[in-house]
Design a protein around this motif. Sequence first.
Motif, PDB file in Angstrom:
ATOM      1  N   PRO A 119       0.822  -1.222   0.000  1.00  0.00           N
ATOM      2  CA  PRO A 119       0.000   0.000   0.000  1.00  0.00           C
ATOM      3  C   PRO A 119       0.852   1.266   0.000  1.00  0.00           C
ATOM      4  CG  PRO A 119      -0.563  -1.431   1.859  1.00  0.00           C
ATOM      5  CD  PRO A 119       0.626  -2.025   1.188  1.00  0.00           C
ATOM      6  N   LEU A 120       0.303   2.302  -0.582  1.00  0.00           N
ATOM      7  CA  LEU A 120       0.960   3.609  -0.537  1.00  0.00           C
ATOM      8  C   LEU A 120       0.996   4.126   0.899  1.00  0.00           C
ATOM      9  CD1 LEU A 120      -0.758   5.270  -3.609  1.00  0.00           C
ATOM     10  CD2 LEU A 120       1.615   4.507  -3.472  1.00  0.00           C
ATOM     11  N   ARG A 121       2.023   4.936   1.197  1.00  0.00           N
ATOM     12  CA  ARG A 121       2.121   5.633   2.480  1.00  0.00           C
ATOM     13  C   ARG A 121       2.479   7.083   2.191  1.00  0.00           C
ATOM     14  NH1 ARG A 121       6.132   1.890   3.170  1.00  0.00           N
ATOM     15  NH2 ARG A 121       7.594   3.532   3.684  1.00  0.00           N
ATOM     16  N   THR A 122       1.793   8.002   2.863  1.00  0.00           N
ATOM     17  CA  THR A 122       2.168   9.408   2.780  1.00  0.00           C
ATOM     18  C   THR A 122       2.852   9.795   4.077  1.00  0.00           C
ATOM     19  OG1 THR A 122      -0.101   9.982   3.423  1.00  0.00           O
ATOM     20  CG2 THR A 122       0.458  10.188   1.091  1.00  0.00           C
ATOM     21  N   THR A 123       3.860  10.670   3.962  1.00  0.00           N
ATOM     22  CA  THR A 123       4.602  11.143   5.131  1.00  0.00           C
ATOM     23  C   THR A 123       4.523  12.657   5.179  1.00  0.00           C
ATOM     24  OG1 THR A 123       6.688  11.226   3.882  1.00  0.00           O
ATOM     25  CG2 THR A 123       6.197   9.188   5.092  1.00  0.00           C
ATOM     26  N   TYR A 124       4.522  13.175   6.391  1.00  0.00           N
ATOM     27  CA  TYR A 124       4.355  14.604   6.621  1.00  0.00           C
ATOM     28  C   TYR A 124       5.369  15.025   7.683  1.00  0.00           C
ATOM     29  CZ  TYR A 124      -0.138  13.139   4.660  1.00  0.00           C
ATOM     30  OH  TYR A 124      -1.112  12.573   3.866  1.00  0.00           O
ATOM     31  N   LEU A 125       6.252  15.995   7.351  1.00  0.00           N
ATOM     32  CA  LEU A 125       7.199  16.473   8.348  1.00  0.00           C
ATOM     33  C   LEU A 125       7.580  17.909   8.083  1.00  0.00           C
ATOM     34  CD1 LEU A 125      10.716  16.256   7.695  1.00  0.00           C
ATOM     35  CD2 LEU A 125       9.669  14.228   6.734  1.00  0.00           C
ATOM     36  N   PRO A 126       7.940  18.651   9.085  1.00  0.00           N
ATOM     37  CA  PRO A 126       7.878  18.350  10.513  1.00  0.00           C
ATOM     38  C   PRO A 126       6.458  18.571  11.038  1.00  0.00           C
ATOM     39  CG  PRO A 126       8.724  20.568  10.219  1.00  0.00           C
ATOM     40  CD  PRO A 126       8.441  20.019   8.836  1.00  0.00           C
ATOM     41  N   VAL A 127       5.811  17.516  11.416  1.00  0.00           N
ATOM     42  CA  VAL A 127       4.422  17.599  11.873  1.00  0.00           C
ATOM     43  C   VAL A 127       4.280  16.907  13.215  1.00  0.00           C
ATOM     44  CG1 VAL A 127       2.035  16.913  11.387  1.00  0.00           C
ATOM     45  CG2 VAL A 127       3.499  17.739   9.536  1.00  0.00           C
ATOM     46  N   THR A 128       3.749  17.639  14.166  1.00  0.00           N
ATOM     47  CA  THR A 128       3.417  17.062  15.464  1.00  0.00           C
ATOM     48  C   THR A 128       2.020  16.480  15.353  1.00  0.00           C
ATOM     49  OG1 THR A 128       4.768  18.740  16.560  1.00  0.00           O
ATOM     50  CG2 THR A 128       3.170  17.541  17.930  1.00  0.00           C
ATOM     51  N   GLY A 129       1.945  15.160  15.441  1.00  0.00           N
ATOM     52  CA  GLY A 129       0.675  14.476  15.259  1.00  0.00           C
ATOM     53  C   GLY A 129      -0.320  14.779  16.357  1.00  0.00           C
ATOM     54  N   THR A 130      -1.595  14.805  15.988  1.00  0.00           N
ATOM     55  CA  THR A 130      -2.663  15.038  16.964  1.00  0.00           C
ATOM     56  C   THR A 130      -3.570  13.814  17.112  1.00  0.00           C
ATOM     57  OG1 THR A 130      -3.998  16.057  15.209  1.00  0.00           O
ATOM     58  CG2 THR A 130      -2.707  17.544  16.616  1.00  0.00           C
ATOM     59  N   LEU A 131      -3.251  12.741  16.373  1.00  0.00           N
ATOM     60  CA  LEU A 131      -4.063  11.523  16.434  1.00  0.00           C
ATOM     61  C   LEU A 131      -3.178  10.340  16.827  1.00  0.00           C
ATOM     62  CD1 LEU A 131      -6.027  11.952  13.078  1.00  0.00           C
ATOM     63  CD2 LEU A 131      -6.837  12.486  15.384  1.00  0.00           C
ATOM     64  N   PRO A 132      -3.724   9.410  17.582  1.00  0.00           N
ATOM     65  CA  PRO A 132      -2.923   8.237  17.939  1.00  0.00           C
ATOM     66  C   PRO A 132      -2.753   7.278  16.752  1.00  0.00           C
ATOM     67  CG  PRO A 132      -5.109   8.088  18.926  1.00  0.00           C
ATOM     68  CD  PRO A 132      -5.027   9.419  18.236  1.00  0.00           C
ATOM     69  N   VAL A 133      -1.666   6.513  16.786  1.00  0.00           N
ATOM     70  CA  VAL A 133      -1.426   5.478  15.789  1.00  0.00           C
ATOM     71  C   VAL A 133      -2.625   4.528  15.794  1.00  0.00           C
ATOM     72  CG1 VAL A 133       0.025   3.479  15.253  1.00  0.00           C
ATOM     73  CG2 VAL A 133       1.073   5.656  15.902  1.00  0.00           C
ATOM     74  N   GLY A 134      -3.054   4.129  14.613  1.00  0.00           N
ATOM     75  CA  GLY A 134      -4.205   3.244  14.464  1.00  0.00           C
ATOM     76  C   GLY A 134      -5.494   3.976  14.134  1.00  0.00           C
ATOM     77  N   THR A 135      -5.473   5.308  14.175  1.00  0.00           N
ATOM     78  CA  THR A 135      -6.673   6.090  13.876  1.00  0.00           C
ATOM     79  C   THR A 135      -6.948   6.103  12.373  1.00  0.00           C
ATOM     80  OG1 THR A 135      -6.240   7.556  15.752  1.00  0.00           O
ATOM     81  CG2 THR A 135      -7.757   8.370  14.072  1.00  0.00           C
ATOM     82  N   ALA A 136      -8.164   5.755  11.962  1.00  0.00           N
ATOM     83  CA  ALA A 136      -8.579   5.862  10.565  1.00  0.00           C
ATOM     84  C   ALA A 136      -8.886   7.328  10.267  1.00  0.00           C
ATOM     85  CB  ALA A 136      -9.804   5.000  10.306  1.00  0.00           C
ATOM     86  N   VAL A 137      -8.425   7.804   9.119  1.00  0.00           N
ATOM     87  CA  VAL A 137      -8.637   9.202   8.738  1.00  0.00           C
ATOM     88  C   VAL A 137      -9.244   9.274   7.347  1.00  0.00           C
ATOM     89  CG1 VAL A 137      -6.779  10.095  10.194  1.00  0.00           C
ATOM     90  CG2 VAL A 137      -6.274   9.436   7.842  1.00  0.00           C
ATOM     91  N   THR A 138      -9.931  10.365   7.088  1.00  0.00           N
ATOM     92  CA  THR A 138     -10.479  10.635   5.759  1.00  0.00           C
ATOM     93  C   THR A 138      -9.620  11.701   5.099  1.00  0.00           C
ATOM     94  OG1 THR A 138     -11.955  12.310   6.660  1.00  0.00           O
ATOM     95  CG2 THR A 138     -12.838  10.075   6.465  1.00  0.00           C
ATOM     96  N   ALA A 139      -9.740  11.822   3.788  1.00  0.00           N
ATOM     97  CA  ALA A 139      -9.021  12.873   3.070  1.00  0.00           C
ATOM     98  C   ALA A 139      -9.451  14.227   3.616  1.00  0.00           C
ATOM     99  CB  ALA A 139      -9.308  12.786   1.582  1.00  0.00           C
ATOM    100  N   GLY A 140      -8.481  15.054   3.930  1.00  0.00           N
ATOM    101  CA  GLY A 140      -8.764  16.392   4.450  1.00  0.00           C
ATOM    102  C   GLY A 140      -8.883  16.473   5.955  1.00  0.00           C
ATOM    103  N   GLN A 141      -8.853  15.331   6.644  1.00  0.00           N
ATOM    104  CA  GLN A 141      -8.933  15.338   8.106  1.00  0.00           C
ATOM    105  C   GLN A 141      -7.599  15.801   8.695  1.00  0.00           C
ATOM    106  OE1 GLN A 141     -10.394  11.698   9.823  1.00  0.00           O
ATOM    107  NE2 GLN A 141      -9.748  12.270  11.891  1.00  0.00           N
ATOM    108  N   VAL A 142      -7.653  16.653   9.698  1.00  0.00           N
ATOM    109  CA  VAL A 142      -6.438  17.154  10.348  1.00  0.00           C
ATOM    110  C   VAL A 142      -5.746  16.001  11.077  1.00  0.00           C
ATOM    111  CG1 VAL A 142      -5.525  18.728  12.114  1.00  0.00           C
ATOM    112  CG2 VAL A 142      -7.355  19.491  10.581  1.00  0.00           C
ATOM    113  N   ILE A 143      -4.442  15.844  10.795  1.00  0.00           N
ATOM    114  CA  ILE A 143      -3.636  14.792  11.423  1.00  0.00           C
ATOM    115  C   ILE A 143      -2.559  15.361  12.334  1.00  0.00           C
ATOM    116  CG2 ILE A 143      -4.061  13.076   9.629  1.00  0.00           C
ATOM    117  CD1 ILE A 143      -1.304  13.841   8.446  1.00  0.00           C
ATOM    118  N   GLY A 144      -2.351  16.678  12.273  1.00  0.00           N
ATOM    119  CA  GLY A 144      -1.331  17.289  13.111  1.00  0.00           C
ATOM    120  C   GLY A 144      -1.151  18.756  12.783  1.00  0.00           C
ATOM    121  N   ARG A 145      -0.106  19.321  13.395  1.00  0.00           N
ATOM    122  CA  ARG A 145       0.226  20.732  13.172  1.00  0.00           C
ATOM    123  C   ARG A 145       1.685  20.847  12.769  1.00  0.00           C
ATOM    124  NH1 ARG A 145      -3.536  24.320  14.199  1.00  0.00           N
ATOM    125  NH2 ARG A 145      -5.311  23.731  15.468  1.00  0.00           N
TER     126      ARG A 145
END
Length: 191
Positions: A119-145
């Motif tokens: 599967p594809l994986r997207t990475t985002y940095l430098p981003v402080t995550g706001t969701l715990p590992v295992g959380t399902a997300v939708t496109a456009g959902q905030v994942i961090g700051r």
Amino acid sequence: MTGRSGVRRVCTGVVLAVALALVGVVGVPAAGWAADGSGGSGASGRDAARAWPVGGPDGVLRRFEPPPKPWAAGHRGVDLAAAPGAEVRAAAAGVVTFSGLVAGRPVVTVAHPGSGTPPLRTTYLPVTGTLPVGTAVTAGQVIGRLAPDGRHCGAHDCLHWGLLRGGRYLDPLALLGAGRARLLPLGGAGA
């Protein structure tokens, strides 16, 4: 299928199949996702959506520049203009698989099931995550700051957004239909 038209259709199909087997395409990572991005097997319309992680196309500071060899210099992602504290959103539906520090920098990774094997994986940095590992997300959902980090973009603040299939980096802009495609040599990458 009799006559010349039937033979012509068979020959055309064989030529196309051979060409597709011999020529690899990089920068079109949606292989495994249907044209509508749904995964091709009854996925919901929610999964078909894509979103810019921050800003939009006018905020692209630096594009994907694949290295000529896996170990060589290159730019293995896209830099998007953003200020520290900006909300960072998932580019596509998936599951948060990592949220933590890598080499002292905060990183969030989202895996995108149904996008092919692996599967594809997207990475985002430098981003402080706001969701715990295992959380399902939708496109456009905030994942961090976006965290402050002057190391990657120099004078600019930015989000470095990456896309991988296994260990191979791809152009994340292709998820939004804005990536570049290039043909590989017949022997594959690095041949």
